[in-house]
Design a protein around this motif. Structure first.
Motif, PDB file in Angstrom:
ATOM      1  N   THR A  33      25.571   1.183  44.530  1.00  0.00           N
ATOM      2  CA  THR A  33      26.831   0.441  44.914  1.00  0.00           C
ATOM      3  C   THR A  33      26.263  -0.446  43.546  1.00  0.00           C
ATOM      4  O   THR A  33      27.161  -1.256  43.238  1.00  0.00           O
ATOM      5  CB  THR A  33      26.981  -0.164  46.118  1.00  0.00           C
ATOM      6  OG1 THR A  33      26.228  -0.772  46.503  1.00  0.00           O
ATOM      7  CG2 THR A  33      27.689   1.279  46.714  1.00  0.00           C
ATOM      8  N   LYS A  34      25.521  -1.619  43.332  1.00  0.00           N
ATOM      9  CA  LYS A  34      24.698  -2.122  42.398  1.00  0.00           C
ATOM     10  C   LYS A  34      23.343  -1.894  41.580  1.00  0.00           C
ATOM     11  O   LYS A  34      23.017  -1.119  42.573  1.00  0.00           O
ATOM     12  CB  LYS A  34      24.152  -3.815  43.686  1.00  0.00           C
ATOM     13  CG  LYS A  34      25.450  -3.931  44.998  1.00  0.00           C
ATOM     14  CD  LYS A  34      25.238  -5.013  45.991  1.00  0.00           C
ATOM     15  CE  LYS A  34      23.912  -6.136  44.755  1.00  0.00           C
ATOM     16  NZ  LYS A  34      23.056  -6.518  45.986  1.00  0.00           N
ATOM     17  N   LEU A  35      23.101  -3.195  40.557  1.00  0.00           N
ATOM     18  CA  LEU A  35      21.798  -3.040  40.535  1.00  0.00           C
ATOM     19  C   LEU A  35      20.578  -2.945  41.197  1.00  0.00           C
ATOM     20  O   LEU A  35      20.477  -3.668  42.069  1.00  0.00           O
ATOM     21  CB  LEU A  35      21.920  -3.979  39.337  1.00  0.00           C
ATOM     22  CG  LEU A  35      22.906  -3.559  37.674  1.00  0.00           C
ATOM     23  CD1 LEU A  35      22.406  -4.658  37.170  1.00  0.00           C
ATOM     24  CD2 LEU A  35      22.397  -2.358  37.063  1.00  0.00           C
ATOM     25  N   ASN A  36      19.141  -2.666  40.578  1.00  0.00           N
ATOM     26  CA  ASN A  36      18.204  -2.955  41.662  1.00  0.00           C
ATOM     27  C   ASN A  36      17.082  -2.041  40.091  1.00  0.00           C
ATOM     28  O   ASN A  36      17.134  -1.419  39.489  1.00  0.00           O
ATOM     29  CB  ASN A  36      18.055  -2.145  42.360  1.00  0.00           C
ATOM     30  CG  ASN A  36      18.065  -0.588  42.754  1.00  0.00           C
ATOM     31  OD1 ASN A  36      17.472   0.082  41.867  1.00  0.00           O
ATOM     32  ND2 ASN A  36      18.968   0.451  43.651  1.00  0.00           N
ATOM     33  N   ARG A  37      16.380  -2.139  40.578  1.00  0.00           N
ATOM     34  CA  ARG A  37      14.716  -2.601  39.932  1.00  0.00           C
ATOM     35  C   ARG A  37      14.638  -0.567  39.576  1.00  0.00           C
ATOM     36  O   ARG A  37      14.421  -0.053  37.945  1.00  0.00           O
ATOM     37  CB  ARG A  37      13.776  -2.040  40.373  1.00  0.00           C
ATOM     38  CG  ARG A  37      12.042  -1.273  40.290  1.00  0.00           C
ATOM     39  CD  ARG A  37      12.194  -3.001  38.707  1.00  0.00           C
ATOM     40  NE  ARG A  37      11.008  -2.183  38.384  1.00  0.00           N
ATOM     41  CZ  ARG A  37      10.518  -2.922  36.416  1.00  0.00           C
ATOM     42  NH1 ARG A  37      10.970  -3.313  35.255  1.00  0.00           N
ATOM     43  NH2 ARG A  37       9.164  -2.219  35.895  1.00  0.00           N
ATOM     44  N   SER A  38      14.944   0.772  40.199  1.00  0.00           N
ATOM     45  CA  SER A  38      15.209   2.275  39.470  1.00  0.00           C
ATOM     46  C   SER A  38      15.847   2.203  38.694  1.00  0.00           C
ATOM     47  O   SER A  38      15.805   3.422  37.552  1.00  0.00           O
ATOM     48  CB  SER A  38      15.670   2.770  41.275  1.00  0.00           C
ATOM     49  OG  SER A  38      14.581   2.886  42.145  1.00  0.00           O
ATOM     50  N   HIS A  39      17.382   1.516  37.890  1.00  0.00           N
ATOM     51  CA  HIS A  39      18.215   1.382  37.073  1.00  0.00           C
ATOM     52  C   HIS A  39      17.782   1.262  35.765  1.00  0.00           C
ATOM     53  O   HIS A  39      17.917   1.085  34.238  1.00  0.00           O
ATOM     54  CB  HIS A  39      19.431   0.648  37.541  1.00  0.00           C
ATOM     55  CG  HIS A  39      19.970   1.316  38.166  1.00  0.00           C
ATOM     56  ND1 HIS A  39      20.696   0.359  39.036  1.00  0.00           N
ATOM     57  CD2 HIS A  39      20.579   2.221  38.840  1.00  0.00           C
ATOM     58  CE1 HIS A  39      21.065   0.189  40.383  1.00  0.00           C
ATOM     59  NE2 HIS A  39      20.925   2.470  40.036  1.00  0.00           N
ATOM     60  N   ALA A  40      16.592   0.742  35.869  1.00  0.00           N
ATOM     61  CA  ALA A  40      16.118   0.106  35.040  1.00  0.00           C
ATOM     62  C   ALA A  40      14.791   1.220  34.014  1.00  0.00           C
ATOM     63  O   ALA A  40      13.668   0.911  33.531  1.00  0.00           O
ATOM     64  CB  ALA A  40      15.518  -1.403  35.059  1.00  0.00           C
ATOM     65  N   VAL A  41      14.086   2.337  35.313  1.00  0.00           N
ATOM     66  CA  VAL A  41      12.844   3.223  35.046  1.00  0.00           C
ATOM     67  C   VAL A  41      13.669   4.278  35.127  1.00  0.00           C
ATOM     68  O   VAL A  41      13.633   4.405  36.562  1.00  0.00           O
ATOM     69  CB  VAL A  41      11.983   2.807  36.459  1.00  0.00           C
ATOM     70  CG1 VAL A  41      10.234   3.780  35.738  1.00  0.00           C
ATOM     71  CG2 VAL A  41      11.555   1.290  36.591  1.00  0.00           C
ATOM     72  N   THR A  42      14.207   4.442  34.067  1.00  0.00           N
ATOM     73  CA  THR A  42      15.126   5.532  33.845  1.00  0.00           C
ATOM     74  C   THR A  42      13.783   7.382  32.913  1.00  0.00           C
ATOM     75  O   THR A  42      12.427   6.753  32.770  1.00  0.00           O
ATOM     76  CB  THR A  42      15.030   5.192  32.760  1.00  0.00           C
ATOM     77  OG1 THR A  42      15.207   5.392  31.514  1.00  0.00           O
ATOM     78  CG2 THR A  42      15.959   4.049  32.932  1.00  0.00           C
ATOM     79  N   GLY A  43      14.509   8.124  33.276  1.00  0.00           N
ATOM     80  CA  GLY A  43      14.368   9.387  32.700  1.00  0.00           C
ATOM     81  C   GLY A  43      14.588   9.041  31.179  1.00  0.00           C
ATOM     82  O   GLY A  43      14.839   8.532  30.610  1.00  0.00           O
ATOM     83  N   THR A  44      14.146  10.391  30.534  1.00  0.00           N
ATOM     84  CA  THR A  44      14.631  10.771  29.434  1.00  0.00           C
ATOM     85  C   THR A  44      16.317  10.374  28.995  1.00  0.00           C
ATOM     86  O   THR A  44      16.535   9.488  27.538  1.00  0.00           O
ATOM     87  CB  THR A  44      14.794  12.117  28.962  1.00  0.00           C
ATOM     88  OG1 THR A  44      13.234  12.564  28.663  1.00  0.00           O
ATOM     89  CG2 THR A  44      14.758  12.030  27.351  1.00  0.00           C
TER      90      THR A  44
END
Length: 760
Positions: A492-503
């Motif tokens: 629903t919202k942004l958090n740290r996990s959206h900035a640490v991504t796979g390929t």
């Protein structure tokens, strides 16, 4: 008036510190709640939304899993629940234009507070391979990318399907069905990081991995022990139940390394007298050293055994197994060792014993302070031993009460989100859907991180949550996540996990609890299970934050159709169109959910799931009885010049969601990088109040894990102990430092040294 999100991260270099408070809730909580709600939603939307929280015709709070009484208050929410609702029902929006302006590298530099304050995500977004920014993507293309990556795996076990406790029963049931039809039991969930130790201990000892009490039991108890828990911040509505129990004559023992204001005095905002005077709750505060709980309960058990007439011999004879071995071990408990392990005085333990012996109906409640240590499972077993000795399982007003911290974390497990499912569950699932589920165990959270790190897993799919922010050993976890070929977050919202991504990475925006959900068959509702095993409906009442959002069941159903294709006979489209059809299948697979839809229609407040120990004094263990256990006593040994650190939440925080930079009850304002240390320990280390220190954890692997720049706060914690907020201190918790049996990260007992650092 709705306020705009912060343009930049607030400076947190010099938090202000005042003495801790001595009363929870009251007028300050009401004022803070209304301010936050108006900033996010505006006045009219605040009223429209908050008056539906936890109501029978409304939606379940997305915060904690504390249950409601049948008769609801008009305002059936707490301060932190209102914050959770406000941030979900916010009028702030994260649009494709936001992502165009903020590359992933920029998002990675932002704090969790700043990310969460930006608002609701409005469209599905793709980070392409080699890309610097998330870009808009159609839902059809997003599902196609997931299908491409999953079909390209060498084995279904290279995929991980993580679930947050916010996920509804219906969505969780579909996710585990999809994963198992795809071919894996890799279903890690947030339980792995919190109450897995409780489930492991309770399943072995009483046969059911859940609590055995109801709200009515709490109100009828003679004695309530609250161990390793801070209800004033983490489960504030629990304070009302404790207040009611106290009014009926109950006494309360709180066992914790830190004095917590909610257990000191509660100013109930629901009553005029409560707002003014409040109610003192704790009768005996045992300020135990971190990790000393098993030693405490073992000695109490020895003392009960030595007291003539104290053991419920009939119950022990008729309903338990293993008593002799347990009694032999308990009698070896040593006063000197217990006092060293606990930091308590002999008179305090003797007073606790008096209260235990005077009680005919005892409940023990606990949370992460008991579950996140190496020896958590034997500690909780020792709690059960005490209750069994006195016949306090299956008796009204008595039992075990592990207090869950997320609104449907218990329901997700009931729905089959578990990497080690029971064969009977898989048999029922396979019979219902004509599939062949894998029988080998999958990966839990810690094992999932290791699999990503070691190249054994390549696709990570998360239903909600903030996996990177919630997990231990931050540098290792983030490096592992970046090795994935694809990361997918239903959010629903942004958090740290959206900035640490796979390929490649996908963000799939979904409806929240507050959002109205309309599908082909009409308006829908979902269901949740609370901490005491009651199942009820949740109906959002607000227009969705964007026309591009899909519900969690829809996202799972369409993902399954894209991945499995015509080979699947499961009616995914039917499930998407009408959630009642999902509940029909749950009713035929999951015990206790028979006539699911009919029971919800008959009683809007829901129904209680069966619990054999509570309902019948029947214990579905391997022995057919409740099991006493006799594990060796353990407690952390801390080298000279070191402290034992526990990670914890601030009052402006729910799990990894940061609502603000204050911890009002503990006297902290304007910053989160603080470490709470007893004044005498700080003096011995040469650290003045207001000094800055780096926290450096010490573990057997010899790796230096450092969290720099923490302001030292002299605080009345137990001697030899320290405390600091997560997720900032998750970097200090080694990935391999876990609880025996449950594999839960040992975030509550981290050996650290404090190295003086310059103010930052």
């Amino acid at each position: 008036m709705v306020s705009k999100p912060p343009a930049g991260d607030p400076v947190q270099d010099a938090p202000q510190v005042t003495p801790p408070q001595h009363a929870a809730a009251g007028l300050p909580a009401v004022g803070h709640t209304l301010r936050i709600a108006r900033e996010q939603m505006g006045s009219l939307r605040t009223a429209r939304t908050l008056l539906k929280v936890n109501q029978k015709d409304g939606f379940d709070c997305p915060g904690c899993a504390w249950p409601e009484e049948d008769k609801r208050h008009v305002a059936e929410f707490c301060e932190n629940g209102a914050k959770a609702v406000a941030e979900e029902a916010t009028l702030r929006r994260v649009t494709p234009e936001f992502f165009a302006a903020h590359p992933v590298a920029d998002l990675a530099e932002r704090s969790g507070y700043w990310l969460g304050q930006q608002g609701r995500i409005t469209q599905p977004m793709l980070l392409p391979e080699g890309g610097e920014r998330y870009e808009p993507v159609t839902w059809e293309r997003a599902f196609g990318i997931i299908a491409e990556e999953l079909r390209a795996l060498d084995s279904p076990d290279e995929a991980l399907f993580y679930t947050s406790g916010r996920t509804s029963n219906e969505a969780a049931f579909l996710l585990q069905l999809f994963a198992r039809e795809f071919g894996t039991n890799n279903l890690p969930d947030c339980s792995n990081m919190c109450h897995e130790s409780s489930g492991s201990a309770l399943t072995e000892t009483i046969g059911v991995g859940k609590g055995s009490v109801s709200l009515e039991d709490l109100h009828r108890a003679d004695l309530i022990v609250v161990a390793g828990q801070n209800p004033g911040t983490n489960h504030p509505r629990m304070l009302s139940a404790l207040e009611k129990a106290k009014a009926a004559g109950a006494r309360i023992i709180s066992v914790n390394p830190l004095p917590e204001v909610g257990l000191e005095r509660f100013k109930n905002p629901q009553t005029p007298l409560g707002m003014v005077r409040g109610a003192a709750l704790t009768d005996l505060f045992l300020q135990i050293r971190i990790g000393g709980d098993q030693a405490l309960f073992r000695l109490l058990n020895k003392l009960v055994l030595e007291t003539p007439g104290a053991v419920d011999e009939e119950f022990v004879r008729d309903h338990t197994h293993g008593y002799e071995e347990f009694a032999t071990a308990a009698k070896e408990a040593d006063w000197d060792e217990t006092l060293a392990a606990t930091g308590l005085e002999r008179a305090e333990i003797e007073r606790a014993l008096e209260m235990v012996l005077a009680s005919e109906r005892t409940i023990v409640c606990w949370a992460m302070g008991l579950t996140q240590h190496k020896h958590s499972v034997p500690t909780i077993r020792e709690v059960v031993n005490l209750l069994l000795l006195r016949g306090n399982i299956g008796r009204p007003g008595a039992g075990v009460c592990p207090v869950r911290g997320h609104s449907n974390v218990q329901g997700d497990r009931t729905m089959g989100i578990f990497e080690r499912p029971a064969p009977a569950f898989l048999d029922a699932l396979d019979k219902e859907f004509g599939i062949v589920s894998p029988r080998h165990h999958g990966f839990d959270v810690v094992r999932s991180i290791q699999a990503l790190r070691d190249g054994e897993a390549k696709v990570f799919f998360a239903m909600g949550g903030n996996f990177v922010g919630a997990t231990p050993d931050t540098e290792v976890t983030e490096a592992a996540m970046r090795r994935a070929r694809l990361t997918v977050h239903v959010s629903t919202k942004l958090n740290r996990s959206h900035a640490v991504t796979g390929t490649r990475a996908l963000i799939l925006p979904t409806l929240g609890r507050t959002d109205k959900d309309v599908q082909k068959a009409g308006r829908q509702f979902v269901t949740v299970e609370d901490s005491m095993g009651l199942v009820h409906a949740s109906r959002g009442n607000l227009p969705p934050a964007s026309p591009h959002l899909l519900s969690e069941p829809t996202i799972v159903a369409r993902t399954a159709r894209a991945v499995l294709g015509d080979a699947s006979a499961t009616p995914w489209e039917e499930f998407e169109a009408d959630y009642a059809r999902i509940r029909d299948r749950i009713a035929r697979v999951v015990p206790g959910f028979e006539d699911f839809n009919a029971r919800l229609a008959a009683d809007p407040g829901g129904f209680a799931l069966p619990h054999a120990p509570r309902d019948e004094r029947r214990f579905p263990t391997k022995t057919g009885k409740a099991n006493f256990t006799a594990a060796p006593v353990e407690y952390p040994r801390v080298p000279e010049g070191r402290l034992l650190l526990q990670t914890l939440r601030s009052h402006d925080q729910y799990n990894t969601t940061i609502y603000g930079l204050d911890d009002r009850y503990r006297g902290i304002k304007g910053g989160r990088r603080v470490v709470l240390v007893h004044p005498e320990d700080a003096a011995a280390l040469g650290l003045a109040d207001g000094a800055y220190a780096d926290l450096v954890s010490e573990w057997t692997d010899g790796v230096e894990r450092r969290a720099p720049g923490f302001r030292v706060v002299h605080y009345p914690t137990a001697r030899g102990c320290a405390a600091a907020y997560y997720p900032e201190t998750n970097v200090l918790v080694p990935l391999e430092s876990t609880a025996d049996v449950s594999n839960t990260p040992a975030s509550k007992s981290v050996i650290v040294r404090l190295e003086q650092s310059p103010s930052t």
